[in-house]
Design an enzyme around this catalytic site. Structure first.
Site, PDB file in Angstrom:
ATOM      1  N   ASP A  45       0.943  -1.462  -0.214  1.00 48.05           N
ATOM      2  CA  ASP A  45      -0.534   0.356  -0.269  1.00 48.05           C
ATOM      3  C   ASP A  45       0.734   1.162   0.015  1.00 48.05           C
ATOM      4  O   ASP A  45       1.723   1.796   1.268  1.00 48.05           O
ATOM      5  CB  ASP A  45      -1.171  -0.498   1.299  1.00 48.05           C
ATOM      6  CG  ASP A  45      -2.206   0.998   1.455  1.00 48.05           C
ATOM      7  OD1 ASP A  45      -2.733   1.172   0.798  1.00 48.05           O
ATOM      8  OD2 ASP A  45      -1.554   2.215   1.664  1.00 48.05           O
ATOM      9  N   TYR A  50       2.603   9.562  -0.354  1.00 51.42           N
ATOM     10  CA  TYR A  50       3.930   9.248   0.225  1.00 51.42           C
ATOM     11  C   TYR A  50       5.801  10.058  -0.281  1.00 51.42           C
ATOM     12  O   TYR A  50       6.396   9.260   0.441  1.00 51.42           O
ATOM     13  CB  TYR A  50       4.036   7.739   1.134  1.00 51.42           C
ATOM     14  CG  TYR A  50       2.479   7.927   1.719  1.00 51.42           C
ATOM     15  CD1 TYR A  50       1.794   8.238   2.259  1.00 51.42           C
ATOM     16  CD2 TYR A  50       2.381   5.927   1.162  1.00 51.42           C
ATOM     17  CE1 TYR A  50       0.525   8.101   2.593  1.00 51.42           C
ATOM     18  CE2 TYR A  50       1.030   5.520   1.349  1.00 51.42           C
ATOM     19  CZ  TYR A  50       0.123   6.433   2.480  1.00 51.42           C
ATOM     20  OH  TYR A  50      -0.994   6.230   3.093  1.00 51.42           O
ATOM     21  N   LYS A  75      -2.790   5.984  -3.747  1.00 50.81           N
ATOM     22  CA  LYS A  75      -4.179   6.757  -3.495  1.00 50.81           C
ATOM     23  C   LYS A  75      -3.375   8.320  -4.579  1.00 50.81           C
ATOM     24  O   LYS A  75      -2.651   8.805  -4.674  1.00 50.81           O
ATOM     25  CB  LYS A  75      -4.327   6.832  -2.248  1.00 50.81           C
ATOM     26  CG  LYS A  75      -4.218   5.960  -1.474  1.00 50.81           C
ATOM     27  CD  LYS A  75      -3.874   5.865   0.303  1.00 50.81           C
ATOM     28  CE  LYS A  75      -3.682   4.538   0.986  1.00 50.81           C
ATOM     29  NZ  LYS A  75      -2.024   4.031   1.005  1.00 50.81           N
ATOM     30  N   HIS A 108      -7.866   9.330  -1.267  1.00 44.42           N
ATOM     31  CA  HIS A 108      -6.938   9.787  -0.137  1.00 44.42           C
ATOM     32  C   HIS A 108      -7.361  10.290   1.294  1.00 44.42           C
ATOM     33  O   HIS A 108      -7.534   9.781   2.296  1.00 44.42           O
ATOM     34  CB  HIS A 108      -5.610  10.157   0.450  1.00 44.42           C
ATOM     35  CG  HIS A 108      -5.098  10.027   0.371  1.00 44.42           C
ATOM     36  ND1 HIS A 108      -3.299  10.016   0.045  1.00 44.42           N
ATOM     37  CD2 HIS A 108      -4.773   9.425   1.665  1.00 44.42           C
ATOM     38  CE1 HIS A 108      -1.879   9.737   1.066  1.00 44.42           C
ATOM     39  NE2 HIS A 108      -3.112   8.853   2.210  1.00 44.42           N
TER      40      HIS A 108
END
Length: 270
Positions: A45, A50, A75, A108
């Site tokens: 994931d 990120y 996401k 997200h």
């Protein structure tokens, strides 16, 4: 009760434990994901936000397991809302990852992180319609949301064609979100439990330490197993190989009596 997969309402199966990469910097992501793959994780994931998709993708591509045997989630950034903007962000994600398709793509959050609580209903609906197109075009195997409460899910159910297949939410001992969990169950939406260790804060709870000793497991294992017992899909993360291995060793069951005790615990972070 060993459950290897959850099944979305479209029949797609997702491995019952994911390896989360939130807060793992890009320079550490290659080694962490490689360690996870080496130790049997097949569900990774990540997210555009990120800033580690590049090395997450590199680790997956360079590992010996075929792409179709690895489940990849990413996401749409929380601040990106709208149809064209979503298509653009998706293309950026699959370019970063170096893959042709995603197994699961999530919105997200229902609002930008910098403006939590803002009403972005129309933007979310437009983003969802773009994701429906990507899904229908075969670019994504399943689509879902993250951090959505009932009031954010309802407009998508009312105005769009496809019911979200997943809702990824913070879920751990002390934060059960029972009403939301029940709503998702009623609509056949799989709940994914991120931060199953409350970013480490459950690890020092005396009542969890005592119960973990009884089962001869770690507090982390007890906490992750709890998520599975509550029919949610945990996404533990670590950069330490010993913990990566430990977090997946969950071949025990928590008794109904102990589940009830755990359900009474209140959120350590409130």
């Amino acid at each position: 009760m060993k459950k290897d997969t959850f099944t979305f309402h479209n029949g797609v199966k997702i491995p019952s434990i994911g390896f989360g990469t939130w807060q793992i910097p890009n320079e550490e992501a290659y080694d962490s994901v490689t360690m996870a793959l080496k130790n049997g994780y097949t569900h990774i994931d990540t997210a555009l936000a990120y800033k580690n998709e590049e090395n997450v993708g590199k680790a997956i591509r360079e590992f010996a397991t075929p792409r179709e045997d690895i489940f990849i989630t990413s996401k749409l950034p929380a601040e990106i809302k709208g149809y064209d903007e979503t298509l653009e962000a998706f293309n950026e994600t699959i370019t970063n990852l170096g893959v042709d398709y995603l197994d699961l793509y999530l919105i997200h959050a229902p609002w930008p992180w910098s403006d939590q609580g803002k009403d972005c209903t129309e933007g979310n609906v437009q983003s969802w319609k773009a994701m429906e197109k990507l899904y229908n075009d075969g670019k994504i195997k399943a689509i879902g949301v993250s951090n959505f409460q009932i009031e954010h899910l309802q407009p998508i159910l009312d105005e769009c064609d496809i019911v979200p297949m997943a809702n990824q939410i913070p879920f751990y001992v002390g934060k059960d979100q029972e009403e939301l969990l029940s709503f998702c169950k009623d609509h056949d939406i799989v709940v994914e439990a991120y931060s199953p260790l409350a970013t480490g804060q459950v690890l020092d709870m005396p009542e969890l330490k005592e119960m973990a000793e009884k089962y001869d497991v770690t507090v982390a294992q007890l906490s992750i197993r709890y998520c599975l017992e509550k029919d949610t899909l945990p996404l533990p993360k670590s950069t330490h190989e010993s913990r990566i291995i430990e977090n997946k060793q969950l071949d025990f069951e928590i008794s109904d009596k102990d589940i009830k005790i755990l359900e009474q615990i209140r959120d350590v972070r409130d």
